[in-house]
Design a protein around this motif. Sequence first.
Motif, PDB file in Angstrom:
ATOM      1  N   VAL A 165       1.343  -1.340   0.399  1.00  0.00           N
ATOM      2  CA  VAL A 165      -0.306  -0.143   0.492  1.00  0.00           C
ATOM      3  C   VAL A 165       0.833   1.081   0.315  1.00  0.00           C
ATOM      4  O   VAL A 165       0.502   1.975   1.205  1.00  0.00           O
ATOM      5  CB  VAL A 165      -0.974  -0.069   0.696  1.00  0.00           C
ATOM      6  N   ARG A 166       2.175   1.208  -1.115  1.00  0.00           N
ATOM      7  CA  ARG A 166       2.608   1.918  -0.574  1.00  0.00           C
ATOM      8  C   ARG A 166       2.561   3.100  -1.253  1.00  0.00           C
ATOM      9  O   ARG A 166       2.079   4.828  -1.486  1.00  0.00           O
ATOM     10  CB  ARG A 166       3.715   2.254  -1.246  1.00  0.00           C
ATOM     11  N   ASP A 167       0.785   3.312  -2.516  1.00  0.00           N
ATOM     12  CA  ASP A 167       0.383   4.498  -2.844  1.00  0.00           C
ATOM     13  C   ASP A 167      -0.328   4.749  -1.841  1.00  0.00           C
ATOM     14  O   ASP A 167      -0.569   6.488  -2.104  1.00  0.00           O
ATOM     15  CB  ASP A 167      -0.327   3.917  -4.163  1.00  0.00           C
ATOM     16  N   GLU A 168      -0.295   4.767  -0.832  1.00  0.00           N
ATOM     17  CA  GLU A 168      -1.730   5.624   0.569  1.00  0.00           C
ATOM     18  C   GLU A 168      -0.350   6.733   0.540  1.00  0.00           C
ATOM     19  O   GLU A 168      -0.446   7.348   1.382  1.00  0.00           O
ATOM     20  CB  GLU A 168      -2.094   4.362   1.299  1.00  0.00           C
ATOM     21  N   TYR A 169       1.256   5.738   1.158  1.00  0.00           N
ATOM     22  CA  TYR A 169       2.352   6.195   1.399  1.00  0.00           C
ATOM     23  C   TYR A 169       2.243   7.718   0.862  1.00  0.00           C
ATOM     24  O   TYR A 169       2.774   8.937   0.916  1.00  0.00           O
ATOM     25  CB  TYR A 169       3.838   6.120   2.145  1.00  0.00           C
ATOM     26  N   ALA A 170       2.147   6.967  -0.574  1.00  0.00           N
ATOM     27  CA  ALA A 170       2.775   8.181  -1.550  1.00  0.00           C
ATOM     28  C   ALA A 170       1.435   9.700  -1.417  1.00  0.00           C
ATOM     29  O   ALA A 170       1.627  10.937  -1.214  1.00  0.00           O
ATOM     30  CB  ALA A 170       2.468   7.935  -2.797  1.00  0.00           C
ATOM     31  N   ALA A 171       0.331   9.217  -1.086  1.00  0.00           N
ATOM     32  CA  ALA A 171      -1.116  10.438  -1.155  1.00  0.00           C
ATOM     33  C   ALA A 171      -0.871  10.793   0.230  1.00  0.00           C
ATOM     34  O   ALA A 171      -1.099  11.903   0.267  1.00  0.00           O
ATOM     35  CB  ALA A 171      -2.263   8.983  -0.653  1.00  0.00           C
ATOM     36  N   ALA A 172      -0.452   9.902   0.986  1.00  0.00           N
ATOM     37  CA  ALA A 172      -0.233  10.938   2.724  1.00  0.00           C
ATOM     38  C   ALA A 172       0.233  12.347   2.417  1.00  0.00           C
ATOM     39  O   ALA A 172       0.723  13.338   2.887  1.00  0.00           O
ATOM     40  CB  ALA A 172       0.241  10.226   4.019  1.00  0.00           C
ATOM     41  N   ALA A 173       2.045  12.464   2.153  1.00  0.00           N
ATOM     42  CA  ALA A 173       2.895  13.281   1.940  1.00  0.00           C
ATOM     43  C   ALA A 173       1.982  13.849   0.812  1.00  0.00           C
ATOM     44  O   ALA A 173       2.284  15.129   1.021  1.00  0.00           O
ATOM     45  CB  ALA A 173       3.892  12.847   0.663  1.00  0.00           C
ATOM     46  N   ARG A 174       1.851  13.469  -0.171  1.00  0.00           N
ATOM     47  CA  ARG A 174       0.826  14.509  -1.417  1.00  0.00           C
ATOM     48  C   ARG A 174      -0.282  15.495  -0.917  1.00  0.00           C
ATOM     49  O   ARG A 174       0.365  16.651  -0.646  1.00  0.00           O
ATOM     50  CB  ARG A 174       0.475  13.719  -2.254  1.00  0.00           C
ATOM     51  N   ALA A 175      -0.801  14.523  -0.090  1.00  0.00           N
ATOM     52  CA  ALA A 175      -1.476  15.424   1.284  1.00  0.00           C
ATOM     53  C   ALA A 175      -1.547  16.321   1.990  1.00  0.00           C
ATOM     54  O   ALA A 175      -2.054  17.730   1.860  1.00  0.00           O
ATOM     55  CB  ALA A 175      -2.625  14.436   1.851  1.00  0.00           C
ATOM     56  N   ILE A 176       0.273  16.576   2.230  1.00  0.00           N
ATOM     57  CA  ILE A 176       0.533  17.239   3.416  1.00  0.00           C
ATOM     58  C   ILE A 176       1.320  18.671   2.433  1.00  0.00           C
ATOM     59  O   ILE A 176       1.129  19.756   2.931  1.00  0.00           O
ATOM     60  CB  ILE A 176       1.646  16.279   4.014  1.00  0.00           C
ATOM     61  N   VAL A 177       1.836  18.043   1.485  1.00  0.00           N
ATOM     62  CA  VAL A 177       2.960  18.916   1.180  1.00  0.00           C
ATOM     63  C   VAL A 177       1.891  19.723   0.135  1.00  0.00           C
ATOM     64  O   VAL A 177       2.549  21.296   0.160  1.00  0.00           O
ATOM     65  CB  VAL A 177       3.712  18.213   0.169  1.00  0.00           C
ATOM     66  N   THR A 178       0.376  19.815  -0.291  1.00  0.00           N
ATOM     67  CA  THR A 178      -0.415  20.709  -1.139  1.00  0.00           C
ATOM     68  C   THR A 178      -1.191  21.237  -0.459  1.00  0.00           C
ATOM     69  O   THR A 178      -1.612  22.015  -0.888  1.00  0.00           O
ATOM     70  CB  THR A 178      -1.289  19.439  -2.093  1.00  0.00           C
ATOM     71  N   ARG A 179      -0.257  20.910   0.855  1.00  0.00           N
ATOM     72  CA  ARG A 179      -1.812  22.464   2.536  1.00  0.00           C
ATOM     73  C   ARG A 179      -1.175  22.989   3.726  1.00  0.00           C
ATOM     74  O   ARG A 179      -1.004  23.984   3.938  1.00  0.00           O
ATOM     75  CB  ARG A 179      -2.346  21.257   2.660  1.00  0.00           C
ATOM     76  N   PHE A 180      -0.049  22.026   3.572  1.00  0.00           N
ATOM     77  CA  PHE A 180       1.105  22.727   4.954  1.00  0.00           C
ATOM     78  C   PHE A 180       2.311  23.191   3.988  1.00  0.00           C
ATOM     79  O   PHE A 180       3.083  23.038   3.105  1.00  0.00           O
ATOM     80  CB  PHE A 180       1.061  21.449   5.574  1.00  0.00           C
ATOM     81  N   GLY A 181       2.544  23.810   5.383  1.00  0.00           N
ATOM     82  CA  GLY A 181       4.343  24.825   4.611  1.00  0.00           C
ATOM     83  C   GLY A 181       4.940  23.697   5.062  1.00  0.00           C
ATOM     84  O   GLY A 181       6.479  23.650   4.486  1.00  0.00           O
ATOM     85  N   ASP A 182       5.223  22.075   5.398  1.00  0.00           N
ATOM     86  CA  ASP A 182       6.192  21.440   5.443  1.00  0.00           C
ATOM     87  C   ASP A 182       6.261  20.674   5.863  1.00  0.00           C
ATOM     88  O   ASP A 182       5.036  20.268   6.654  1.00  0.00           O
ATOM     89  CB  ASP A 182       7.455  21.874   6.232  1.00  0.00           C
ATOM     90  N   LEU A 183       6.899  18.857   5.576  1.00  0.00           N
ATOM     91  CA  LEU A 183       6.251  17.882   6.095  1.00  0.00           C
ATOM     92  C   LEU A 183       7.732  17.525   7.068  1.00  0.00           C
ATOM     93  O   LEU A 183       8.981  17.296   6.281  1.00  0.00           O
ATOM     94  CB  LEU A 183       5.993  16.714   4.602  1.00  0.00           C
ATOM     95  N   ARG A 184       7.127  16.236   8.196  1.00  0.00           N
ATOM     96  CA  ARG A 184       8.323  15.682   8.642  1.00  0.00           C
ATOM     97  C   ARG A 184       7.778  14.290   8.683  1.00  0.00           C
ATOM     98  O   ARG A 184       6.846  13.746   8.862  1.00  0.00           O
ATOM     99  CB  ARG A 184       9.038  16.180   9.558  1.00  0.00           C
TER     100      ARG A 184
END
Length: 265
Positions: A165-184
């Motif tokens: 389910v690495r597509d969900e991992y990628a989706a999580a990262a995309r959902a964050i970087v398109t809404r918030f200032g940064d990801l950790r």
Amino acid sequence: MNELDARADRAQRAARDGGAVARRAFRTGIAVETKDGKTDVVTQADKDAQRRVVERIRGAFPDDPIVGEEDDELKSVPESGPAWVVDPIDGTNNFVRNVPVWATSVAAVRDGDPIAAANYLPALDDCYAADDGAAYRNGEEISVSQRDDPETCTVCPTFWWDYDVRDEYAAAARAIVTRFGDLRRYGSMQVVLSYVADGSLDGVITNKRANPWDSVAGAHLIRTAGGTVTDLDGNEWRHDSEGLVASNGRVHDVVLEAAREIDGR
């Protein structure tokens, strides 16, 4: 000392003592075993640290059930009465890679809900603790961040998405970087939940059901520090909830939106 204070004190003592056991093995080339997959690892330090935590709890509360990741402890939280939830090393992959971001976690629960918690980060010597009224880092009261502009916020995708389910991992990262200032991403759920509690992070998301030992203590820290923890439907999070969405409360709607995007809800 009343019973609640005694449990809060015991949670801290047990987390610190168990963490001290794990810290002695840190960066010593300890042998590593795998459990359910190539990245699901365990060491003798996990087992030794949990044994010490359990000893400390049973020294004061000998009849209480204990939920723990390792050995033969319970794997689900009882719905009635007192119990404890333990993770000797949350972030074992960091531990075995000599990265100092991992925690020994202890939570006291009653009727399935946390009433006290401690997350001790032994390699950093930071102890996050909460009773029923406030949260603390190294004895100083903490609170969640006051940021209310998502573009100034930092959010973490947490828990582990398996290879299928690495597509969900990628989706999580995309959902964050398109809404918030940064990801950790830090590699320890209890650590990142602690970081939301003290304002270092503004949100944490996963669409997965978190194990109680990975999540209960940190969720309690956030709530007592003034934050919000829900499931994917926006309902109050519990140890058996689907998904975990945590934030400072001010940006929770946007954090929840990002979490729901992971599997297209």
